[in-house]
Design an enzyme around this catalytic site. Structure first.
Site, PDB file in Angstrom:
ATOM      1  N   HIS A 252       0.855  -1.189   0.000  1.00 33.69           N
ATOM      2  CA  HIS A 252       0.000   0.000   0.000  1.00 33.69           C
ATOM      3  C   HIS A 252       0.887   1.232   0.000  1.00 33.69           C
ATOM      4  O   HIS A 252       1.959   1.217   0.609  1.00 33.69           O
ATOM      5  CB  HIS A 252      -0.909   0.004   1.240  1.00 33.69           C
ATOM      6  CG  HIS A 252      -2.052   0.962   1.134  1.00 33.69           C
ATOM      7  ND1 HIS A 252      -1.951   2.289   1.472  1.00 33.69           N
ATOM      8  CD2 HIS A 252      -3.327   0.771   0.698  1.00 33.69           C
ATOM      9  CE1 HIS A 252      -3.115   2.873   1.251  1.00 33.69           C
ATOM     10  NE2 HIS A 252      -3.964   1.993   0.786  1.00 33.69           N
ATOM     11  N   GLU A 307      -7.730  -5.161   0.231  1.00 32.88           N
ATOM     12  CA  GLU A 307      -8.356  -5.910  -0.858  1.00 32.88           C
ATOM     13  C   GLU A 307      -8.301  -7.417  -0.627  1.00 32.88           C
ATOM     14  O   GLU A 307      -9.128  -8.155  -1.149  1.00 32.88           O
ATOM     15  CB  GLU A 307      -7.677  -5.557  -2.177  1.00 32.88           C
ATOM     16  CG  GLU A 307      -7.630  -4.062  -2.397  1.00 32.88           C
ATOM     17  CD  GLU A 307      -8.258  -3.633  -3.686  1.00 32.88           C
ATOM     18  OE1 GLU A 307      -8.164  -4.389  -4.642  1.00 32.88           O
ATOM     19  OE2 GLU A 307      -8.840  -2.548  -3.714  1.00 32.88           O
TER      20      GLU A 307
HETATM   21  N1  ACO Z   1       4.008  -7.782  -4.579  1.00 34.90           N
HETATM   22  C1  ACO Z   1       5.320  -7.799  -4.842  1.00 34.90           C
HETATM   23  N2  ACO Z   1       6.118  -6.732  -4.669  1.00 34.90           N
HETATM   24  C2  ACO Z   1       5.549  -5.600  -4.225  1.00 34.90           C
HETATM   25  C3  ACO Z   1       4.189  -5.522  -3.923  1.00 34.90           C
HETATM   26  C4  ACO Z   1       3.410  -6.664  -4.114  1.00 34.90           C
HETATM   27  N3  ACO Z   1       2.095  -6.660  -3.874  1.00 34.90           N
HETATM   28  N4  ACO Z   1       3.897  -4.280  -3.501  1.00 34.90           N
HETATM   29  C5  ACO Z   1       5.027  -3.577  -3.538  1.00 34.90           C
HETATM   30  N5  ACO Z   1       6.033  -4.374  -3.976  1.00 34.90           N
HETATM   31  C6  ACO Z   1       7.407  -4.004  -4.185  1.00 34.90           C
HETATM   32  C7  ACO Z   1       7.529  -2.993  -5.314  1.00 34.90           C
HETATM   33  O1  ACO Z   1       7.645  -3.653  -6.576  1.00 34.90           O
HETATM   34  C8  ACO Z   1       8.764  -2.266  -4.950  1.00 34.90           C
HETATM   35  O2  ACO Z   1       9.873  -3.051  -5.342  1.00 34.90           O
HETATM   36  P1  ACO Z   1      11.143  -2.401  -6.068  1.00 34.90           P
HETATM   37  O3  ACO Z   1      11.665  -1.397  -5.068  1.00 34.90           O
HETATM   38  O4  ACO Z   1      12.020  -3.570  -6.298  1.00 34.90           O
HETATM   39  O5  ACO Z   1      10.607  -1.750  -7.317  1.00 34.90           O
HETATM   40  C9  ACO Z   1       8.742  -2.263  -3.433  1.00 34.90           C
HETATM   41  O6  ACO Z   1       7.866  -3.319  -3.034  1.00 34.90           O
HETATM   42  C10 ACO Z   1       8.222  -0.972  -2.850  1.00 34.90           C
HETATM   43  O7  ACO Z   1       6.966  -0.657  -3.396  1.00 34.90           O
HETATM   44  P2  ACO Z   1       6.019   0.383  -2.644  1.00 34.90           P
HETATM   45  O8  ACO Z   1       6.678   1.733  -2.696  1.00 34.90           O
HETATM   46  O9  ACO Z   1       5.682  -0.160  -1.324  1.00 34.90           O
HETATM   47  O10 ACO Z   1       4.729   0.293  -3.494  1.00 34.90           O
HETATM   48  P3  ACO Z   1       3.952   1.469  -4.201  1.00 34.90           P
HETATM   49  O11 ACO Z   1       3.553   2.502  -3.202  1.00 34.90           O
HETATM   50  O12 ACO Z   1       4.684   1.912  -5.398  1.00 34.90           O
HETATM   51  O13 ACO Z   1       2.691   0.660  -4.700  1.00 34.90           O
HETATM   52  C11 ACO Z   1       0.741  -0.649  -4.629  1.00 34.90           C
HETATM   53  C12 ACO Z   1       1.607   0.381  -3.876  1.00 34.90           C
HETATM   54  C13 ACO Z   1       0.399  -0.123  -6.031  1.00 34.90           C
HETATM   55  C14 ACO Z   1      -0.547  -0.867  -3.850  1.00 34.90           C
HETATM   56  C15 ACO Z   1       1.545  -1.966  -4.720  1.00 34.90           C
HETATM   57  O14 ACO Z   1       1.864  -2.423  -3.431  1.00 34.90           O
HETATM   58  C16 ACO Z   1       0.818  -3.051  -5.513  1.00 34.90           C
HETATM   59  O15 ACO Z   1       0.875  -3.051  -6.734  1.00 34.90           O
HETATM   60  N6  ACO Z   1       0.142  -4.013  -4.809  1.00 34.90           N
HETATM   61  C17 ACO Z   1      -0.568  -5.060  -5.480  1.00 34.90           C
HETATM   62  C18 ACO Z   1      -1.924  -4.603  -5.984  1.00 34.90           C
HETATM   63  C19 ACO Z   1      -2.917  -4.373  -4.859  1.00 34.90           C
HETATM   64  O16 ACO Z   1      -3.066  -5.175  -3.941  1.00 34.90           O
HETATM   65  N7  ACO Z   1      -3.595  -3.223  -4.952  1.00 34.90           N
HETATM   66  C20 ACO Z   1      -4.584  -2.813  -3.945  1.00 34.90           C
HETATM   67  C21 ACO Z   1      -4.033  -1.736  -3.041  1.00 34.90           C
HETATM   68  S1  ACO Z   1      -5.176  -1.281  -1.757  1.00 34.90           S
HETATM   69  C22 ACO Z   1      -6.219  -0.166  -2.466  1.00 34.90           C
HETATM   70  O17 ACO Z   1      -5.906   0.428  -3.462  1.00 34.90           O
HETATM   71  C23 ACO Z   1      -7.557   0.100  -1.843  1.00 34.90           C
END
Ligand code: ACO
Length: 367
Positions: A252, A307
Site C-alpha cells: 500500500h 483488498e
Molecule cells: N508484490 C510484490 N512486490 C511488491 C508488492 C506486491 N504486492 N507491492 C510492492 N512491492 C514491491 C515494489 O515492486 C517495490 O519493489 P522495487 O523497489 O524492487 O521496485 C517495493 O515493493 C516498494 O513498493 P512500494 O513503494 O511499497 O509500493 P507502491 O507505493 O509503489 O505501490 C501498490 C503500492 C500499487 C498498492 C503496490 O503495493 C501493488 O501493486 N500491490 C498489489 C496490488 C494491490 O493489492 N492493490 C490494492 C491496493 S489497496 C487499495 O488500493 C484500496
C-alpha cells in the site's frame, strides 16, 4: 523539484497537504484508521453502516440509525435500461447518479438530506443494473431493510441471511472513508466550484473507476484460484516474483503496517461459515506471502492490504467479482458526501498553479 519561482512541485501532489479534514485519520506508519477519532476495528465491531454514515455526516453517534435503499425513479431506471449488458458496472452507477441529479433540483449548498438520498440511491442502481444485464426485472427495495441487506435483496430477489447482510455491512463500514484519495479529492474539487452533489459524486465515481484507485479485489480471487492449495503457495509466489509480478492484496502507498481494514475484515470473514475452506486457503497463503515478502524486502514492509480480505468477504456473500469495484464505490458514497459537506462549509475554490514547460513567448509563423 522546484518551479521557476522556487516554489516546490511534487508530481502527483505526493506529500502535499491540500486541505484539512475532521473526517478520518489514515496513519500509515502505525496501521491506524480512525473516523472522527474512532478506530475502524471498533466501528466495525460495534457500529453499522447507517450509524457510521451519520457519524461522518453530522459528527453524532446515534443510538440507532436506519437507512433504507431508495426506489429508483423512472428516469434513472430508463438510463440503466438503455445501457448495453456488458457496460462496466461503474459506468452504470455513474450514469444513475448523473440521471438522478439531472431529474432533481440538487441545490447548493449540499445538505445531509441530499447525502442520504444519493447514498440510498447507489445500491439500488447497482442492483438494478446487475439484474437488467441478466435480462431480469429490477426489484423495488424493502423499506424495512438497511442498505446492505437492501442491496443484496434487490440484486438476488431474496432477503439475505443475517450473516451475509452483517458481513456486507462491515465491508461498507471499512470502505466508507479514507482521507484525501483521488476520488475524494475529485469530489472536493467539483464541490469547490459550488457545483452540486450529484456532479461531485459522478466525478468521484469516474475517478474511482481507474485501476490505480478502484483496485482489483477480484484479482485476489483469481490469484487464490491459481494457487489452489496452501502447499502450492511458496512455489507459485516464487514464480510470480521471478516473472516480476506483484502479489495482489499486498502492499500500500500509505500503510507500512498491516492495513487495519484488512484486520477488521479478516475477523468478519472468520465468522462467515459459508467460506470456511476458502478462508483457510486465504489465511495459509497470506502467511507464506508475508514471510516471502519480508525476505524479499527486508527494509521495506509490504503487508496485507484491504483488498485481500475484501475478496474473502464479497466472494463469501456470493457477489459476482465484476461487481466488487462498484460495490466499493457504493460504500465510498458516504465518505464522498461527507467530504462534499465539509468542502462546502470551507467554500474555497480549489485552483492550484501549474508549472509551464512550453516554449517561451514567440510570434506566429508569417505564412
Ligand atoms: N508484490 C510484490 N512486490 C511488491 C508488492 C506486491 N504486492 N507491492 C510492492 N512491492 C514491491 C515494489 O515492486 C517495490 O519493489 P522495487 O523497489 O524492487 O521496485 C517495493 O515493493 C516498494 O513498493 P512500494 O513503494 O511499497 O509500493 P507502491 O507505493 O509503489 O505501490 C501498490 C503500492 C500499487 C498498492 C503496490 O503495493 C501493488 O501493486 N500491490 C498489489 C496490488 C494491490 O493489492 N492493490 C490494492 C491496493 S489497496 C487499495 O488500493 C484500496
Amino acid at each position: 523539484m522546484t518551479t521557476q519561482d522556487d516554489r516546490p512541485y511534487s508530481p502527483g501532489l505526493q506529500g502535499v497537504v491540500a486541505g484539512e479534514t475532521e473526517l478520518s485519520l489514515v496513519d500509515g506508519a502505525n496501521g491506524r484508521l480512525l473516523y472522527r477519532g474512532y478506530p475502524i476495528g471498533e466501528l466495525v465491531a460495534k457500529g453499522t453502516y447507517p450509524k457510521v454514515a451519520e457519524l461522518l455526516w453530522t459528527g453524532t453517534w446515534p443510538a440507532d440509525a436506519h437507512l433504507a435503499c431508495e426506489p429508483l425513479d423512472a428516469r434513472v431506471l430508463a438510463g440503466l435500461v438503455d445501457l448495453p449488458n456488458d457496460a462496466h458496472p461503474m459506468d452504470a452507477l455513474r450514469t444513475a447518479v448523473s440521471a438522478w441529479g439531472a431529474g432533481h433540483r440538487i441545490d447548493w449548498p449540499p445538505t445531509v438530506e441530499q447525502a442520504r438520498k444519493v447514498v440510498a440511491l447507489a445500491p439500488s442502481a447497482l442492483a438494478a443494473f446487475g439484474r437488467l444485464r441478466q435480462g431480469l426485472e429490477p426489484i423495488r427495495p424493502k423499506p424495512e431493510l438497511d442498505l446492505a441487506a437492501g442491496f443484496l435483496y434487490q440484486l438476488n430477489g431474496v432477503v439475505p441471511d443475517e450473516a451475509s447482510a452483517r458481513a456486507l455491512d462491515a465491508y461498507l463500514v471499512v470502505a466508507a472513508e479514507h482521507g484525501f484519495n483521488a476520488s475524494t479529492f475529485t469530489a472536493r474539487v467539483i464541490t469547490s466550484t459550488r457545483s452540486d452533489m450529484a456532479s461531485a459524486v459522478s466525478g468521484a465515481v469516474g475517478a474511482l473507476k481507474g485501476p490505480l484507485h478502484g483496485g482489483a479485489p477480484s484479482e485476489v480471487v483469481s490469484q487464490l484460484h491459481q494457487i489452489g492449495s496452501p502447499e502450492r503457495a511458496e512455489e507459485w509466489i516464487a514464480g510470480a516474483f521471478d516473472r516480476g509480478e506483484r502479489l495482489m492484496g499486498f502492499g500500500h502507498r500509505i500503510y507500512r503496517a498491516y492495513d487495519p481494514r484488512a484486520a477488521a475484515l479478516r475477523q468478519v470473514a472468520e465468522q462467515m461459515g459459508s467460506i470456511a475452506d476458502w478462508l483457510k486457503l486465504a489465511v495459509a497463503v497470506e502467511d507464506v506471502a508475508l514471510r516471502m515478502l519480508k525476505e524479499r524486502y527486508p527494509d521495506h514492509p509490504v503487508m496485507t492490504n484491504v483488498e485481500y480480505y475484501t475478496a474473502a468477504v464479497l466472494q463469501g456473500i456470493g457477489l459476482p467479482s465484476d461487481l466488487f469495484p462498484a460495490t466499493f464505490a457504493v460504500a465510498r458514497t458516504v465518505g464522498w458526501t461527507a467530504h462534499i459537506l465539509e468542502q462546502a462549509a470551507v467554500d474555497k475554490l480549489i485552483r492550484p498553479d501549474v508549472l509551464y514547460t512550453g516554449p517561451s513567448e514567440r510570434s506566429l509563423p508569417t505564412s
